[in-house]
Design a protein around this motif. Structure first.
Motif, mmCIF file in Angstrom:
data_model
loop_
_atom_site.group_PDB
_atom_site.id
_atom_site.type_symbol
_atom_site.label_atom_id
_atom_site.label_comp_id
_atom_site.label_asym_id
_atom_site.label_seq_id
_atom_site.Cartn_x
_atom_site.Cartn_y
_atom_site.Cartn_z
ATOM 1 N N UNK A 298 0.853 -1.197 0.000
ATOM 2 C CA UNK A 298 0.000 0.000 0.000
ATOM 3 C C UNK A 298 0.881 1.235 0.000
ATOM 4 N N UNK A 299 0.682 2.059 -1.013
ATOM 5 C CA UNK A 299 1.483 3.281 -1.120
ATOM 6 C C UNK A 299 0.530 4.460 -0.922
ATOM 7 N N UNK A 300 0.989 5.465 -0.182
ATOM 8 C CA UNK A 300 0.141 6.647 -0.031
ATOM 9 C C UNK A 300 0.975 7.920 -0.161
ATOM 10 N N UNK A 301 0.294 9.008 -0.512
ATOM 11 C CA UNK A 301 0.971 10.299 -0.625
ATOM 12 C C UNK A 301 1.443 10.603 -2.033
ATOM 13 N N UNK A 302 2.590 11.230 -2.090
ATOM 14 C CA UNK A 302 3.106 11.758 -3.357
ATOM 15 C C UNK A 302 4.315 10.949 -3.819
ATOM 16 N N UNK A 303 4.273 10.450 -5.061
ATOM 17 C CA UNK A 303 5.434 9.727 -5.605
ATOM 18 C C UNK A 303 6.061 10.604 -6.683
ATOM 19 N N UNK A 304 7.285 11.060 -6.426
ATOM 20 C CA UNK A 304 7.986 11.866 -7.431
ATOM 21 C C UNK A 304 9.452 11.435 -7.493
ATOM 22 N N UNK B 118 9.581 -12.951 -4.330
ATOM 23 C CA UNK B 118 8.159 -12.601 -4.220
ATOM 24 C C UNK B 118 7.795 -11.889 -5.516
ATOM 25 N N UNK B 119 7.060 -12.593 -6.370
ATOM 26 C CA UNK B 119 6.785 -12.044 -7.704
ATOM 27 C C UNK B 119 5.294 -11.837 -7.981
ATOM 28 N N UNK B 120 4.453 -12.121 -6.974
ATOM 29 C CA UNK B 120 3.010 -11.884 -7.139
ATOM 30 C C UNK B 120 2.647 -10.694 -6.247
ATOM 31 N N UNK B 121 2.598 -9.540 -6.875
ATOM 32 C CA UNK B 121 2.455 -8.309 -6.100
ATOM 33 C C UNK B 121 1.146 -7.593 -6.410
ATOM 34 N N UNK B 122 0.534 -7.071 -5.340
ATOM 35 C CA UNK B 122 -0.629 -6.192 -5.509
ATOM 36 C C UNK B 122 -0.222 -4.820 -4.993
ATOM 37 N N UNK B 123 -0.351 -3.830 -5.847
ATOM 38 C CA UNK B 123 -0.016 -2.461 -5.448
ATOM 39 C C UNK B 123 -1.311 -1.689 -5.250
ATOM 40 N N UNK B 124 -1.597 -1.348 -3.998
ATOM 41 C CA UNK B 124 -2.780 -0.531 -3.732
ATOM 42 C C UNK B 124 -2.367 0.937 -3.824
ATOM 43 N N UNK B 125 -2.923 1.626 -4.820
ATOM 44 C CA UNK B 125 -2.534 3.023 -5.076
ATOM 45 C C UNK B 125 -3.697 3.986 -4.832
#
Lengths: 144, 110
Positions: free
Chosen positions: B15-21, B40-47
């Motif tokens: 889970x990523x939150x905020x600003x990605x720059x 670990x190659x099965x990834x879920x990215x919660x954006x």
């Protein structure tokens, strides 16, 4: 009535947010809406990243100066740096959706060139100027 | 930007939150690389909580997708915020990713 403000910061990634906020403040004064302000911030972010990565080649190699101007018709942002000039026509175009779908191997996917693509898509005009005395100038315009 | 990793048996939820720059994308890149290094190659990215992402962030998630697919895995995107969707579409990269409306679907589809 025209308005203008300038800011000069070291060419570092941690300064990009400050530049974006500074330009956003001008965009708000120009009464641009939230979507436009997001687009302008993104275009400025990409412009600064390009200056650090391509004009200077690394962080802390020179300053980035940014000026915003408001007049009756345009919100204009001018970036100036003292790094190496570059030819925007030499930047490869990002792959089209069709090309992406036909991509057999993801290794062939290069995510470079997106910065310039974003700037051109998000702003109404993007102009590069190179001057021995002033340095490199990037002018981006959003019509009001 | 804040990053939270939750590991399940077969899938990792990031889970990523905020600003990605450009200033913090290397941190995201590093987190995703560490997962790949641990096989670990099965990834879920919660954006869903990302309110800003530049092309530097895109580069990090495409790099992760490339690495995961090479090892027979994938990167699923869960609930990308409107801003993230817009940036993905602007770059034309939205077609590369499988996008889900919630974490359960994104995790369950592995």
């Amino acid at each position: 009535m025209s308005q203008q403000k300038s800011l000069k910061v070291p060419g570092r990634y941690d300064q990009i947010r400050l530049i974006c906020e500074f330009v956003a403040e001008g965009a708000k004064a120009a009464r641009l809406d939230e979507d436009d302000i997001f687009h302008i911030e993104l275009a400025c972010d990409e412009a600064c990243t390009n200056i650090i990565e391509h004009a200077y080649g690394q962080e802390n190699s020179g300053p980035i100066e940014v000026t915003w101007q408001i007049n009756a018709h345009n919100f204009t942002i001018i970036f100036t740096d003292q790094g190496q000039s570059f030819d925007p026509d030499q930047v490869p175009l990002p792959l089209s959706t069709q090309e992406l779908q036909n991509l057999d191997n993801l290794d062939d996917l290069k995510v470079g060139g997106l910065g310039l693509h974003f700037m051109k898509k998000l702003m109404d005009e993007v102009i590069f100027a190179f001057d021995k005395e002033k340095g490199n100038q990037l002018i981006m315009i959003k019509k009001l | 930007m804040a990053i939270k990793v939750e590991s399940f048996k077969r899938v990792d939820l990031i889970e990523v939150s905020g600003r990605i720059d450009s200033s913090n994308a290397p941190e995201l890149d590093e987190t995703l690389k560490q997962l790949a290094d641990q096989d670990r190659h099965q990834l879920v990215l919660n954006l869903s909580q990302v309110d800003y992402m530049s092309s530097a962030g895109l580069r990090a998630i495409v790099t992760a997708l490339r690495a995961a697919k090479k090892s027979g895995g994938n990167v699923h995107l869960s609930q990308p915020s409107d801003r993230v969707r817009e940036v993905l579409e602007l770059a034309g990269l939205h077609t590369l990713f499988q996008i889900y409306e919630d974490d359960t679907a994104a995790v369950g589809d592995f």
